[in-house]
Design a protein around this motif. Structure first.
Motif, PDB file in Angstrom:
ATOM      1  N   ALA A  14       0.834  -1.207   0.000  1.00  0.00           N
ATOM      2  CA  ALA A  14       0.000   0.000   0.000  1.00  0.00           C
ATOM      3  C   ALA A  14       0.870   1.258   0.000  1.00  0.00           C
ATOM      4  CB  ALA A  14      -0.944  -0.011   1.204  1.00  0.00           C
ATOM      5  N   CYS A  60      -1.759   3.812  -1.901  1.00  0.00           N
ATOM      6  CA  CYS A  60      -3.196   3.566  -1.786  1.00  0.00           C
ATOM      7  C   CYS A  60      -3.467   2.898  -0.445  1.00  0.00           C
ATOM      8  CB  CYS A  60      -3.701   2.710  -2.948  1.00  0.00           C
ATOM      9  SG  CYS A  60      -3.079   1.016  -2.969  1.00  0.00           S
ATOM     10  N   GLY A  61      -4.729   2.716  -0.141  1.00  0.00           N
ATOM     11  CA  GLY A  61      -5.106   2.089   1.117  1.00  0.00           C
ATOM     12  C   GLY A  61      -4.940   0.576   1.086  1.00  0.00           C
ATOM     13  N   THR A  62      -4.790  -0.008   2.259  1.00  0.00           N
ATOM     14  CA  THR A  62      -4.643  -1.462   2.350  1.00  0.00           C
ATOM     15  C   THR A  62      -5.919  -2.186   1.909  1.00  0.00           C
ATOM     16  OG1 THR A  62      -5.297  -1.418   4.683  1.00  0.00           O
ATOM     17  CG2 THR A  62      -2.931  -1.367   4.205  1.00  0.00           C
ATOM     18  N   ASP A  63      -7.058  -1.497   1.969  1.00  0.00           N
ATOM     19  CA  ASP A  63      -8.322  -2.120   1.582  1.00  0.00           C
ATOM     20  C   ASP A  63      -8.461  -2.282   0.066  1.00  0.00           C
ATOM     21  OD1 ASP A  63      -8.497   0.646   1.239  1.00  0.00           O
ATOM     22  OD2 ASP A  63     -10.645   0.702   1.670  1.00  0.00           O
TER      23      ASP A  63
END
Length: 113
Positions: A26, A31-34
């Motif tokens: 990430a 970006c986000g881990t999701d």
């Protein structure tokens, strides 16, 4: 997105590195881990009339982020695999185009979450 498919890696081993791997990736991808999906495929190799363990292979499906990000991403995946005692693995990237990727039937470049 990115979506990582692991072959030739035990799910229990992958689970051990999943959190630190996604956290590092990430950061690399900004970006986000999701945004990440990790899946471990149960595969069996066949060679010379025998069943053999599958070779460790990671397929990354994503939107292209450039050579530098791709190189750092692959290095991080490789390092994490080695931390599991897997001495050799291969990483390959499959690149999607935003206009050819759909979410809920809507083209990604037009999708508003």
């Amino acid at each position: 997105m990115p979506h990582l498919l692991f072959r030739g890696v035990e799910a229990e081993k992958l689970a051990q590195i999943s959190r630190p791997l996604v956290e590092e990736l990430a950061l690399i991808c900004s970006c986000g881990t999701d945004n990440f999906t990790l899946e471990c495929l149960a595969t069996t190799g066949v060679w010379n009339g025998e069943l053999v363990p599958s070779f460790p292979f990671v397929e990354v499906s994503w939107f292209e982020r450039g050579d530098d990000v791709r190189d750092r991403f692959a290095e991080a995946v490789d390092r994490m695999m080695k931390s599991l005692g897997i001495p050799e693995a291969e990483v390959a990237f499959r690149t999607y185009e935003e206009k050819a990727y759909y979410i809920d039937g809507v083209r990604f470049d037009r999708y508003k979450a």
